[in-house]
Design an enzyme around this catalytic site. Sequence first.
Site, PDB file in Angstrom:
ATOM      1  CG  ASP A 463      27.239  32.510 -32.268  1.00  0.00           C
ATOM      2  OD1 ASP A 463      26.204  33.131 -32.997  1.00  0.00           O
ATOM      3  OD2 ASP A 463      27.356  31.578 -31.687  1.00  0.00           O
ATOM      4  CB  CYS A 510      35.964  25.444 -31.586  1.00  0.00           C
ATOM      5  SG  CYS A 510      34.924  26.678 -30.709  1.00  0.00           S
TER       6      CYS A 510
END
Length: 587
Positions: A463, A510
């Site tokens: 993102d 992550c």
Amino acid sequence: MSQPAAEEKKLKGITASPGICIGKAYLVDKEGVDVIKKYYLKGKKIQVEINRFKTAVKKAEDEIRTIIENSPKELQQAHILETHLALLNDKMLYGKTIEIIEKEGINAEWALKKVASNLNSIFQNMVDSYLKDRALDVAHVSDSIMHNLVGVESEDIAAIDKRVILVSDDLSPADTSRINLARIMGFITNRGGKTSHTGIVAQALEIPAVVGLAHATTAIKNDELIIVDGSTGIVIVNPSEKSLVEYEERKIQYEDYKVGITRESHLKAETTDGVQLEVMANIELPEEVFAVKDYGGDGVGLYRTEFQYMNRAEFPSEEELFDKYRNVVEIMAPKPVTIRTLDINGDKAIANHTRYDEINPALGLRAIRYCLKKPDVFRTQLRAILRAAAFGQVRILFPMISAYFEICKAKKLLDQAADSLEKDGLPYNREINIGIMIEVPSAVIVAEFLAEKVDFFSIGTNDLIQYTLAIDRGNRNVADLYQPLDPAIIRMIKQVADVSKDKGIGIFMCGEMAATPHHIPLLLGMDLDELSMNPQSIPQIKRVIRSLDLSDARSFVREALKKKTARGVFELSKDAFGDTLAEVTFS
Ligand code: PEP
Ligand code: MG
């Protein structure tokens, strides 16, 4: 006169599962149900039509259950067919089709087609590429009902008795589960992306797969000899003698490589100068913890919990969530499990049909914003997490934090959840590490404030790249611009890493960026403590870390930060580490 040998053709698709295979093509046709007629019904015939639809659904359900019972364990773990069972009875598909037959007085085939295409566009418009690919689930489920409605038998791929490479438009999970896997060497499909089921299944079975080839079923004929290179996304049809020799060699090299990294996967990821990184796994389903252990993961760095909220009529209860979380935590203990709270937006909140009309859902009521607006839903999950924390090492991770007040509010709700458990006299543990995802540019800018409230940051590059570079992570048209090594991105990572070191909190990553070998020198040189990725990538990344030296990586970072383009950073990395990476990886 003998026929001239067919010419070698090279096709390029998307890598879905690594490895190489060479064999004969077996084309699976998707025949039969394309021509659907529309007709009207009146009076009692409408109820008869509804019953005919229900019978077709029941038959599809029975078929899927039989497949599940007869599937090999690896496929059962992928849990795809359970999703299909849930979809069969989902109000949005089942209920809506019946409603349309009833209200419009039209035949079941037409009503189903209408509902399925509607659902397809809802999934296609979702932000998350994984969810986008779930449009294929809807297509597979409606196809199997349709087959039963129009009485077309699907091809019996269970009867394949030769060692072949399957070539199809798209393979449904039901198709793949029916196949005698010992006979299948590889998969090729016209459709699908990186996270399509063909890819997920092929990875679970460690079979090479190339997807998204667009015209594979027309470019390849039955029985033609083909080479599939799942590591580069290349398919060679009618290979020349030279290509055959080359790929036979490459295949042996890949197999040796796999054996090597698997053998070492339980070793520590320690650099040549003795610095250890934790290499963790990202999971979506509780059952994946077994894969985490098999691939030598040092824990779960990201447990995406949203999948338990989907494809069902109601949100899960606290008991159900607690059960699943406890399972994962107990199996991983004493290694940590990082449970991320719900990351859904209006569009993804399909579970209880509370959808919001959002023109731009990626910037809408998503993740922590949704949870703070729905404290009841949030509280249920927080209580389940705190209860599971009594059974192992749990960390909590809040997604999409973009401002200081959000983490304050989230922590307050977490405290209240702990107080309520205390009052209820249930076992729980409130002494857990609290972290936030760094995936919105504003969080990078105010990182020093956010750091005061948490124990760790976990950088979500999937993102962060999307929001920083203004590139939709699921949009093929701008996929070439989606560059993890863009100077803006690497500067942000450095900034966040520096803040976390300054404040003495953990710094993890992550996002998928961490699963790519040539990004590792950069992440290592920025002093990240932990990297988390899909379980299958862990052995390779551990090996890469073991081949690098921290002081080299740090000097590289200093130079990389001076580069003005992603290509510049990449070239610099290739010069500095290209040879080392070529030695320890397979590409
Ligand atoms: C990320 O954004 O990098 C991330 C790991 O979260 P998700 O892919 O679930 O959005
Ligand atoms: Mg994210």
